[in-house]
Enzyme design. Structure first.
Site, PDB file in Angstrom:
ATOM      1  N   GLU A   1    -106.814 -32.447 -16.062  1.00 48.82           N
ATOM      2  CA  GLU A   1    -105.583 -32.407 -15.249  1.00 48.82           C
ATOM      3  C   GLU A   1    -104.628 -31.346 -15.782  1.00 48.82           C
ATOM      4  O   GLU A   1    -104.441 -31.206 -16.983  1.00 48.82           O
ATOM      5  CB  GLU A   1    -104.893 -33.775 -15.252  1.00 48.82           C
ATOM      6  CG  GLU A   1    -103.558 -33.754 -14.484  1.00 48.82           C
ATOM      7  CD  GLU A   1    -102.998 -35.137 -14.138  1.00 48.82           C
ATOM      8  OE1 GLU A   1    -103.788 -36.097 -14.044  1.00 48.82           O
ATOM      9  OE2 GLU A   1    -101.777 -35.240 -13.965  1.00 48.82           O
TER      10      GLU A   1
ATOM     11  N   GLY B   1    -102.562 -40.476  -7.236  1.00 52.22           N
ATOM     12  CA  GLY B   1    -101.384 -41.070  -6.606  1.00 52.22           C
ATOM     13  C   GLY B   1    -101.442 -40.982  -5.091  1.00 52.22           C
ATOM     14  O   GLY B   1    -100.438 -40.717  -4.433  1.00 52.22           O
TER      15      GLY B   1
ATOM     16  N   ASP C   1    -110.767 -43.197 -15.912  1.00 52.86           N
ATOM     17  CA  ASP C   1    -109.565 -42.643 -15.282  1.00 52.86           C
ATOM     18  C   ASP C   1    -108.484 -42.420 -16.354  1.00 52.86           C
ATOM     19  O   ASP C   1    -108.176 -43.325 -17.136  1.00 52.86           O
ATOM     20  CB  ASP C   1    -109.065 -43.660 -14.235  1.00 52.86           C
ATOM     21  CG  ASP C   1    -108.012 -43.084 -13.310  1.00 52.86           C
ATOM     22  OD1 ASP C   1    -107.991 -41.854 -13.127  1.00 52.86           O
ATOM     23  OD2 ASP C   1    -107.218 -43.880 -12.760  1.00 52.86           O
ATOM     24  N   HIS C   2    -107.922 -41.228 -16.397  1.00 49.53           N
ATOM     25  CA  HIS C   2    -106.806 -40.907 -17.311  1.00 49.53           C
ATOM     26  C   HIS C   2    -107.079 -41.226 -18.787  1.00 49.53           C
ATOM     27  O   HIS C   2    -106.251 -41.868 -19.452  1.00 49.53           O
ATOM     28  CB  HIS C   2    -105.526 -41.647 -16.877  1.00 49.53           C
ATOM     29  CG  HIS C   2    -104.980 -41.178 -15.575  1.00 49.53           C
ATOM     30  ND1 HIS C   2    -104.327 -39.983 -15.407  1.00 49.53           N
ATOM     31  CD2 HIS C   2    -105.006 -41.755 -14.348  1.00 49.53           C
ATOM     32  CE1 HIS C   2    -103.961 -39.836 -14.138  1.00 49.53           C
ATOM     33  NE2 HIS C   2    -104.380 -40.894 -13.466  1.00 49.53           N
TER      34      HIS C   2
ATOM     35  N   THR D   1    -103.210 -48.486  -6.051  1.00 55.10           N
ATOM     36  CA  THR D   1    -102.147 -49.353  -5.537  1.00 55.10           C
ATOM     37  C   THR D   1    -102.551 -50.064  -4.237  1.00 55.10           C
ATOM     38  O   THR D   1    -102.293 -51.261  -4.075  1.00 55.10           O
ATOM     39  CB  THR D   1    -100.863 -48.511  -5.318  1.00 55.10           C
ATOM     40  OG1 THR D   1    -100.514 -47.937  -6.586  1.00 55.10           O
ATOM     41  CG2 THR D   1     -99.715 -49.342  -4.795  1.00 55.10           C
TER      42      THR D   1
HETATM   43  P1  13P Z   1    -102.056 -44.821  -6.559  1.00 54.65           P
HETATM   44  O1  13P Z   1    -101.074 -45.487  -7.461  1.00 54.65           O
HETATM   45  O2  13P Z   1    -101.377 -44.008  -5.509  1.00 54.65           O
HETATM   46  O3  13P Z   1    -103.055 -45.746  -5.992  1.00 54.65           O
HETATM   47  O4  13P Z   1    -102.868 -43.754  -7.468  1.00 54.65           O
HETATM   48  C1  13P Z   1    -103.957 -44.157  -8.241  1.00 54.65           C
HETATM   49  C2  13P Z   1    -104.439 -43.096  -9.173  1.00 54.65           C
HETATM   50  O5  13P Z   1    -104.071 -41.944  -9.131  1.00 54.65           O
HETATM   51  C3  13P Z   1    -105.422 -43.530 -10.175  1.00 54.65           C
HETATM   52  O6  13P Z   1    -105.785 -42.491 -11.039  1.00 54.65           O
HETATM   53  O1  G3H Z   2    -103.606 -43.807 -12.514  1.00 55.94           O
HETATM   54  C1  G3H Z   2    -103.261 -44.934 -12.794  1.00 55.94           C
HETATM   55  C2  G3H Z   2    -103.996 -46.075 -12.234  1.00 55.94           C
HETATM   56  O2  G3H Z   2    -103.277 -46.615 -11.157  1.00 55.94           O
HETATM   57  C3  G3H Z   2    -104.334 -47.074 -13.290  1.00 55.94           C
HETATM   58  O3  G3H Z   2    -103.297 -47.924 -13.590  1.00 55.94           O
HETATM   59  O4  G3H Z   2    -103.274 -47.915 -16.094  1.00 55.94           O
HETATM   60  O5  G3H Z   2    -102.208 -49.796 -14.787  1.00 55.94           O
HETATM   61  O6  G3H Z   2    -104.697 -49.553 -14.875  1.00 55.94           O
HETATM   62  P1  G3H Z   2    -103.357 -48.860 -14.922  1.00 55.94           P
HETATM   63 ZN    ZN Z   3    -104.155 -41.176 -11.450  1.00 52.79          ZN
END
Ligand code: 13P
Ligand code: G3H
Ligand code: ZN
Length: 306
Positions: A133, A208, A81-82, A253
């Site tokens: 993205e 998100g 992720d990211h 979250t």
């Molecule tokens: P939330 O903070 O809304 O759960 O989003 C998580 C997210 O986008 C992880 O990539």
């Molecule tokens: O997109 C973000 C996720 O909620 C991951 O959060 O970088 O604190 O693990 P984190």
């Molecule tokens: Zn995200």
């Protein structure tokens, strides 16, 4: 079984449902995500952020998720992720991730495209899918509210998808990471999403997307949390987003709140207990419930028989 993003998302886009991406950073949350998806016969994406990798260790978390996924009968994606640069993406692919997100949204268009193309070339050669993205989410980084997000430009999204050859595209339509998403009434730019979906045929991703439901926040607060003035994405907007082309929905979250609330409840009711397995198990049960609720909302229940 372990699959890649591209094995499960095109069907979601075609049939009008979304697959849940749930973030994990430990064994219990991972088990809960896969258990809930199994109970509902849903495909599922297990997301690991760079911070989760720092917390758990790259090889440890990758092997844990892979082994749980491999012994499951539903399709499980092990997804970065990211990822911010080529180096982290390469490390994840080399250790067995089946899907990676390269998030170049902090870069100007041309540089984001260049970085994404490099990742796609490396990933596709190794049978790994790529999410990219375009546009920027507003959000909270390290407790500091960042500048407002930038909505995705549909024309740019079309050009980007055509040239990058990524497998999925995350778009910015008004959500943000964390528990404080909207100042007033929650609103998503469904008009922008519609325009993007007309032009971009690959699966679209909503980050998100936690609901931050008062039911869960009140439960956490009842057992000692102080989570106030929160605001998540309401169910009707999630449904609207799915109807208009979103096929992957990211949730972190909601799981954090459920896991810690479960632990708080257990500890407050059992102050004499110090067996971590009993304590963490209650958190794990709450994550199962939350993931179940999200999967039912996303419409992917029953879509995970392979
Ligand atoms: P939330 O903070 O809304 O759960 O989003 C998580 C997210 O986008 C992880 O990539
Ligand atoms: O997109 C973000 C996720 O909620 C991951 O959060 O970088 O604190 O693990 P984190
Ligand atoms: Zn995200």
């Amino acid at each position: 079984m372990i699959v890649k993003l591209n094995d499960i998302l095109p069907a979601a886009r075609k049939k009008g449902y979304a697959v849940g991406h749930f973030n994990t950073s430990n064994l219990e949350i991972t088990q809960a995500i896969i258990k809930a998806a199994e109970e509902l016969t849903s495909p599922v994406i297990v997301g690991v952020s760079e911070k989760a990798i720092i917390y758990a260790g790259l090889v440890t978390i990758a092997k844990t998720i892979r082994s749980l996924g491999q012994s499951s009968k539903i399709p499980v994606v092990l997804h970065l992720d990211h990822g911010r640069d080529f180096d982290i993406v390469r490390k994840c692919i080399d250790v067995g991730f089946t899907s990676v997100m390269i998030d170049g949204s902090y870069l100007p268009f041309k540089e984001n495209l260049k970085l994404t193309k490099r990742v796609v070339k490396y990933a596709h050669k190794r049978n790994v899918s790529v999410e990219a993205e375009i546009g920027r989410l507003a959000g909270i980084e390290d407790g500091v509210e960042s500048a407002s997000g930038i909505y995705t430009d549909p024309e740019e999204a079309e050009r980007f998808a055509d040239e990058a050859h990524c497998d999925a595209l995350a778009v910015a339509i008004g959500t943000s990471h964390g528990a404080y998403k909207f100042k007033g009434k929650p609103r998503l730019r469904i008009d922008i999403l519609k325009e993007i979906a007309k032009r971009v045929k690959i699966p679209l991703v909503l980050h998100g997307a936690s609901g931050v439901k008062s039911k869960w926040v009140n439960y956490a607060n009842k057992y000692g949390a102080k989570i106030e003035n929160v605001s998540g994405v309401p169910d009707h907007l999630i449904k609207e987003a799915i109807k208009n082309g979103i096929s992957k929905i990211n949730v972190d979250t909601d799981l954090r709140i459920a896991f810690t609330a479960g632990i708080r409840e257990f500890l407050s009711k059992n102050p004499e207990e110090f067996d971590p397995r009993k304590i963490l198990n209650h958190g794990r049960q709450m994550v199962i419930k939350t993931v179940r609720e999200r999967i039912l909302l996303f419409g992917s229940a029953g879509k995970g028989s392979y």
